[in-house]
Design a protein around this motif. Structure first.
Motif, short mmCIF file in Angstrom:
data_model
loop_
_atom_site.label_atom_id
_atom_site.label_comp_id
_atom_site.label_asym_id
_atom_site.label_seq_id
_atom_site.Cartn_x
_atom_site.Cartn_y
_atom_site.Cartn_z
N VAL A 64 5.72 -7.36 -62.81
CA VAL A 64 7.15 -7.02 -62.90
C VAL A 64 7.85 -7.48 -61.63
CG1 VAL A 64 8.82 -5.20 -63.28
CG2 VAL A 64 6.53 -5.00 -64.27
N TYR A 65 8.85 -8.32 -61.83
CA TYR A 65 9.62 -8.88 -60.72
C TYR A 65 11.06 -8.46 -60.95
CZ TYR A 65 11.06 -12.62 -57.44
OH TYR A 65 11.57 -13.35 -56.40
N ALA A 66 11.69 -7.86 -59.96
CA ALA A 66 13.02 -7.28 -60.20
C ALA A 66 13.94 -7.40 -59.01
CB ALA A 66 12.87 -5.80 -60.58
N LYS A 89 5.09 -2.47 -49.70
CA LYS A 89 4.16 -3.15 -50.60
C LYS A 89 4.91 -3.80 -51.77
CE LYS A 89 1.72 -0.17 -52.61
NZ LYS A 89 0.77 0.79 -53.26
N HIS A 90 5.98 -3.13 -52.20
CA HIS A 90 6.70 -3.62 -53.38
C HIS A 90 7.91 -4.48 -53.05
CE1 HIS A 90 4.89 0.25 -55.09
NE2 HIS A 90 4.22 -0.76 -55.59
N SER A 111 3.30 -2.80 -62.68
CA SER A 111 3.58 -2.36 -64.05
C SER A 111 4.90 -1.59 -64.08
CB SER A 111 2.47 -1.43 -64.53
OG SER A 111 2.50 -0.22 -63.77
N ASN A 112 5.38 -1.35 -65.28
CA ASN A 112 6.61 -0.57 -65.44
C ASN A 112 6.40 0.87 -64.97
OD1 ASN A 112 8.31 -2.54 -66.37
ND2 ASN A 112 7.78 -2.21 -68.54
N ASP A 117 7.96 5.02 -61.06
CA ASP A 117 7.70 5.88 -59.90
C ASP A 117 8.61 5.52 -58.74
OD1 ASP A 117 5.77 7.32 -61.12
OD2 ASP A 117 4.07 6.35 -60.14
N PHE A 118 8.71 4.23 -58.49
CA PHE A 118 9.55 3.74 -57.40
C PHE A 118 11.00 4.17 -57.61
CE2 PHE A 118 12.43 0.51 -55.72
CZ PHE A 118 12.06 0.45 -54.40
N LEU A 119 11.48 4.00 -58.83
CA LEU A 119 12.89 4.33 -59.12
C LEU A 119 13.14 5.83 -58.96
CD1 LEU A 119 13.57 1.98 -62.17
CD2 LEU A 119 14.30 1.68 -59.79
#
Lengths: 137, 137
Positions: A64-66, A89-90, A111-112, A117-119
């Motif tokens: 996942v690239y955003a 890391k992200h 992964s989504n 979690d990040f969001l």
DNA sequence: TCAAATCCTTTCAATTATCAAGTCAAACAG
DNA sequence: CTGTTTGACTTGATAATTGAAAGGATTTGA
């Protein structure tokens, strides 16, 4: 300040930074030594900031690239910035921008679920708009 | 598929891709030969896609760094994409995205005048939102 | 016109990369 | 348990590259 040969050198190194100086010299019609001298000067001037690799993130398990536009209503951005520092890391890059938001995050996630979690964490400090990259063309 | 040593190698090459294989080997506790073998395998697997340089764009005269969100109402994106192809000098990346827009352009320009010219051309094919990068942090 | 500076080439010693064996340990079948 | 295979590493010899020093053009400025 930079002539055509320097620009050619930058192009060649941009395509393959592990080329030998001898080979680089041949491409720009110089001896290896002259090419190496020019590269050293480009480093000293700060035009060349470093040598790095292109990594295929998908092959490392990051699917996942955003891009995430960050909107912070509070005048204190520090909680957000501190959070970001725990998530390096992200996060590929954090751009402070004018326009629609305060910041633009370039991120990747395996992964989504991890993205979610990040969001959840992010939402404690800022509002956001999410743009998933479908394709880099 | 990739063990800890491979990850270390990627990190080292990411920081300095012109390191000698001997030195890389020392950093990850291998001989130069073993390190070189692993790097070759990482290339063959496609994990390492290439070797490149970090260029200081400001020192090359590019003072304006921007993200442009593209919104196209028409179902035909081709005029926009064709326009973009004529502007590759300014465009670092074009991301096809979900979310607010159809595309996200990462761009650089020597000046606001050149940016303005670009936007005038762009506006014939698409609507946009402009975000100037103030700082990459 | 001369001196200094810049940029390049040549040469050679030192370092690095590459190739071909050879070692070692783990996995596996008989 | 034994022998074989496989993968990952090391070693050693050779080929190639790098780096340093010396020197040759060309340009610049006093």
């Amino acid at each position: 300040m930079l002539d055509n040969t320097d620009m050619q050198i930058l192009e060649e190194l941009n395509e393959n930074s592990r080329i030998t100086m001898k080979e680089l010299g041949e491409k720009v019609h110089l001896t290896g030594q002259a090419a190496a001298d020019r590269v050293t000067k480009l480093e000293e001037k700060g035009v060349i900031e470093g040598y790095t690799i292109k990594i295929n993130q998908v092959k490392l398990g990051c699917y996942v690239y955003a891009f995430i536009t960050i909107i912070i209503r509070s005048t204190n951005h520090q909680p957000f910035l501190s959070f970001i520092n725990t998530q390096e890391k992200h996060i590929i890059s954090n751009y402070k921008i004018s326009g629609d938001g305060c910041y633009l995050l370039e991120c990747r996630f395996p992964s989504n679920e991890v993205l979610d979690d990040f969001l959840l964490g992010l939402n404690k400090h800022a509002n956001y708009k999410l743009s998933i990259v479908i394709k880099k063309q």
